[in-house]
Design a protein around this motif. Sequence first.
Motif, mmCIF file in Angstrom:
data_model
loop_
_atom_site.group_PDB
_atom_site.id
_atom_site.type_symbol
_atom_site.label_atom_id
_atom_site.label_comp_id
_atom_site.label_asym_id
_atom_site.label_seq_id
_atom_site.Cartn_x
_atom_site.Cartn_y
_atom_site.Cartn_z
ATOM 1 N N UNK A 128 41.823 43.105 70.492
ATOM 2 C CA UNK A 128 42.645 42.424 69.485
ATOM 3 C C UNK A 128 43.388 43.415 68.603
ATOM 4 N N UNK A 129 42.664 44.389 68.074
ATOM 5 C CA UNK A 129 43.288 45.340 67.148
ATOM 6 C C UNK A 129 44.327 46.204 67.850
ATOM 7 N N UNK A 130 44.015 46.643 69.059
ATOM 8 C CA UNK A 130 44.927 47.536 69.772
ATOM 9 C C UNK A 130 46.197 46.810 70.200
ATOM 10 N N UNK A 131 46.046 45.623 70.801
ATOM 11 C CA UNK A 131 47.195 44.907 71.337
ATOM 12 C C UNK A 131 47.987 44.202 70.238
ATOM 13 N N UNK A 132 47.313 43.376 69.462
ATOM 14 C CA UNK A 132 48.031 42.460 68.582
ATOM 15 C C UNK A 132 48.369 43.041 67.215
ATOM 16 N N UNK A 133 47.746 44.145 66.864
ATOM 17 C CA UNK A 133 48.100 44.805 65.607
ATOM 18 C C UNK A 133 48.916 46.077 65.863
ATOM 19 N N UNK A 134 48.433 46.916 66.789
ATOM 20 C CA UNK A 134 49.091 48.202 67.044
ATOM 21 C C UNK A 134 50.110 48.174 68.176
ATOM 22 N N UNK A 135 50.074 47.133 69.011
ATOM 23 C CA UNK A 135 51.024 47.079 70.111
ATOM 24 C C UNK A 135 50.719 48.041 71.236
ATOM 25 N N UNK A 136 49.443 48.260 71.516
ATOM 26 C CA UNK A 136 49.021 49.075 72.658
ATOM 27 C C UNK A 136 48.750 48.131 73.827
ATOM 28 N N UNK A 137 49.376 48.383 74.973
ATOM 29 C CA UNK A 137 49.155 47.544 76.145
ATOM 30 C C UNK A 137 47.663 47.488 76.469
ATOM 31 N N UNK A 138 47.165 46.303 76.832
ATOM 32 C CA UNK A 138 45.721 46.130 77.008
ATOM 33 C C UNK A 138 45.408 45.257 78.209
ATOM 34 N N UNK A 139 44.248 45.516 78.795
ATOM 35 C CA UNK A 139 43.681 44.675 79.839
ATOM 36 C C UNK A 139 42.239 44.361 79.480
ATOM 37 N N UNK A 140 41.798 43.170 79.844
ATOM 38 C CA UNK A 140 40.387 42.798 79.731
ATOM 39 C C UNK A 140 39.903 42.452 81.130
ATOM 40 N N UNK A 141 38.869 43.123 81.603
ATOM 41 C CA UNK A 141 38.417 42.956 82.985
ATOM 42 C C UNK A 141 36.932 42.617 83.030
ATOM 43 N N UNK A 142 36.531 41.949 84.094
ATOM 44 C CA UNK A 142 35.126 41.630 84.300
ATOM 45 C C UNK A 142 34.976 40.741 85.522
ATOM 46 N N UNK A 143 33.787 40.706 86.063
ATOM 47 C CA UNK A 143 33.472 39.800 87.164
ATOM 48 C C UNK A 143 32.632 38.647 86.608
ATOM 49 N N UNK A 144 32.768 37.468 87.199
ATOM 50 C CA UNK A 144 31.978 36.351 86.707
ATOM 51 C C UNK A 144 32.302 35.056 87.418
ATOM 52 N N UNK A 145 31.652 33.990 86.970
ATOM 53 C CA UNK A 145 31.867 32.663 87.527
ATOM 54 C C UNK A 145 30.687 32.118 88.286
ATOM 55 N N UNK A 146 29.732 32.985 88.661
ATOM 56 C CA UNK A 146 28.573 32.528 89.417
ATOM 57 C C UNK A 146 27.275 32.592 88.611
ATOM 58 N N UNK A 147 27.339 33.125 87.410
ATOM 59 C CA UNK A 147 26.155 33.130 86.549
ATOM 60 C C UNK A 147 26.087 31.824 85.780
ATOM 61 N N UNK A 148 24.872 31.367 85.486
ATOM 62 C CA UNK A 148 24.720 30.134 84.717
ATOM 63 C C UNK A 148 25.122 30.334 83.263
ATOM 64 N N UNK A 149 24.964 31.552 82.756
ATOM 65 C CA UNK A 149 25.346 31.835 81.377
ATOM 66 C C UNK A 149 24.406 31.167 80.387
ATOM 67 N N UNK A 150 24.922 30.993 79.162
ATOM 68 C CA UNK A 150 24.120 30.358 78.119
ATOM 69 C C UNK A 150 23.271 31.299 77.303
ATOM 70 N N UNK A 151 23.341 32.594 77.589
ATOM 71 C CA UNK A 151 22.472 33.542 76.884
ATOM 72 C C UNK A 151 23.241 34.431 75.907
ATOM 73 N N UNK A 152 24.554 34.295 75.903
ATOM 74 C CA UNK A 152 25.386 35.180 75.082
ATOM 75 C C UNK A 152 24.993 35.064 73.614
#
Length: 379
Positions: A124-148
């Motif tokens: 958030x700070x890098x992209x939307x305040x400073x204008x630094x190009x950003x990527x958010x990456x991760x694998x997922x979709x098969x975990x049940x989750x609920x523990x965050x």
Amino acid sequence: MSWSSPAGSRSAPSFIARGTEKSPDCWARPNGLSSTTTNCAHGVAYINSDGNGRGNLEVEGSHTLEKFSNEIAREISDPETKLTAWKRWQLHEIANAKTPELREEIRKRSDLRIPALGSGSDYTAFLQHDGVAALNIGFGGEDDGGIYHSIYDDFYWYTHFSDTDFVYGRALAQTGGTAVMRLADADLLPFEFGNFADTVQTYLKDLKTLSQKMQDDIRERNKEIEEGVFKATNDPKRPLVPPSVEAVPPHLNFAPFENAVDALTRSSSEYRKALEQANANGGAALASASLAEVNKMLIESERKLTNAEGLPNRPWFKHQLYAPGFYTGYGVKTVPAVREAIELKQWKLADEGIVVVSRVLQDEAALISSAAQKLSGAK
């Protein structure tokens, strides 16, 4: 190159690609998401991961890095299917597409579209305040989750219910590591503007459709009020207050935005042609060129999408294309100054927002054209 742990996450690192290895010119001190202090005068890109599990590769971010992220995905093997991460990502998108037209685009378009970033992590700070190009990456979709953010978010849970063999942790490290190494080692930074211009075109189309829908909905509702629809269908034992007649919204002036998108499309084509020429004959022109000035312009390209005043009522958010919605928490609103003004029926603000965003896009187009000319003139 810098590595940092994202605030509020134990699962994966973030990466900051800097213009130089020696000068510590890009750093962040998270004080809560809305007040992260950054200094990124020469930051090239910020690559973030705030969670990981089993499943498909998920990528969000700056559309100047859309082609780059697709190229990375084509190099990574998915641990479960043994397909490339890109192929599994594509097949997942086809399976979840809501219209035949969207499925056809996914099959035919050379690169998969990536969603824009809202908020929810350190980018958030890098992209939307400073204008630094950003990527958010991760694998997922098969975990049940609920523990965050719970006491169950621990090593036992991960090794028993999530990526139990750590194969997706490895895949994430390969994805993030490959991206960082390619950014660090690139003679010419891998920013690309064709996909970016195409995405901005879809934003313009969405806004025009939204504006027209607001007009149509209010016209229809006014007609139903006049016809007595609400009075006739109201249950007298459980009465509801009928809506009031509203003024039909004015036609917004999208001409500045349309002109800016045309300029952006032309400049992106100029840059593509200049890059193709520079890469011709084994890249001899590119190899012999001094690319420092071009790279400086490429680094500046995301900054050009910000302005000093920031968004209406939210001056900290400088980026004019991506921001979390005022009322949507982390969820992204693209072209927020215009989109949210339309949604809130603030037509004057919407027209003013169109002018601001169009000016930003014209500046971006001029920068891209300058980079193309500099690249074409490389000897």
